[in-house]
Write a protein that holds these residues in place. Structure first.
Motif, mmCIF file in Angstrom:
data_model
loop_
_atom_site.group_PDB
_atom_site.id
_atom_site.type_symbol
_atom_site.label_atom_id
_atom_site.label_comp_id
_atom_site.label_asym_id
_atom_site.label_seq_id
_atom_site.Cartn_x
_atom_site.Cartn_y
_atom_site.Cartn_z
ATOM 1 N N LEU A 1 67.260 77.485 -30.057
ATOM 2 C CA LEU A 1 66.854 76.852 -31.309
ATOM 3 C C LEU A 1 65.776 75.806 -31.025
ATOM 4 C CD1 LEU A 1 70.412 76.421 -32.754
ATOM 5 C CD2 LEU A 1 68.613 77.709 -33.861
ATOM 6 N N GLU B 1 65.012 73.327 -35.906
ATOM 7 C CA GLU B 1 66.192 74.126 -36.259
ATOM 8 C C GLU B 1 67.482 73.403 -35.868
ATOM 9 O OE1 GLU B 1 64.277 78.588 -35.790
ATOM 10 O OE2 GLU B 1 64.992 77.521 -34.005
ATOM 11 N N THR B 2 67.454 72.741 -34.717
ATOM 12 C CA THR B 2 68.623 71.995 -34.261
ATOM 13 C C THR B 2 68.942 70.858 -35.232
ATOM 14 O OG1 THR B 2 68.125 72.513 -31.955
ATOM 15 C CG2 THR B 2 69.565 70.638 -32.344
#
Length: 82
Positions: A34, A38-39
């Motif tokens: 990721l 996204e994290t």
């Protein structure tokens, strides 16, 4: 304002307890491939740490998005009771 600062001060020990979990999740998510965005997005939109951890693990294994969403949804059904 005084009440807010008092509450903030009293909540510091609880916030510090989440730091190790946050570090573990971020490490797992990055190893799963990721991106930073996204994290962070998963941290913002997924309610539970267990859901974040399981989703990151499933992403790392290449499991489909439908299965991931359903798994996290079922895991979070426990919050209905609360």
């Amino acid at each position: 304002m005084k009440r807010f600062l008092k509450g903030l001060k009293q909540s510091v020990p609880i916030m510090l307890g989440y730091v190790p979990i946050a570090i573990a999740y971020a490490s797992m998510a990055r190893q799963a491939g990721l991106s930073f965005g996204e994290t962070v997005s998963m941290s913002v939109f997924v309610y539970t740490g267990a859901g974040q951890m399981s989703a990151a693990g499933m992403i790392a294994k290449g499991i489909g998005m439908f299965a991931i969403v359903m798994t996290v949804f079922i895991m979070n059904l426990r919050h209905i009771i609360m």
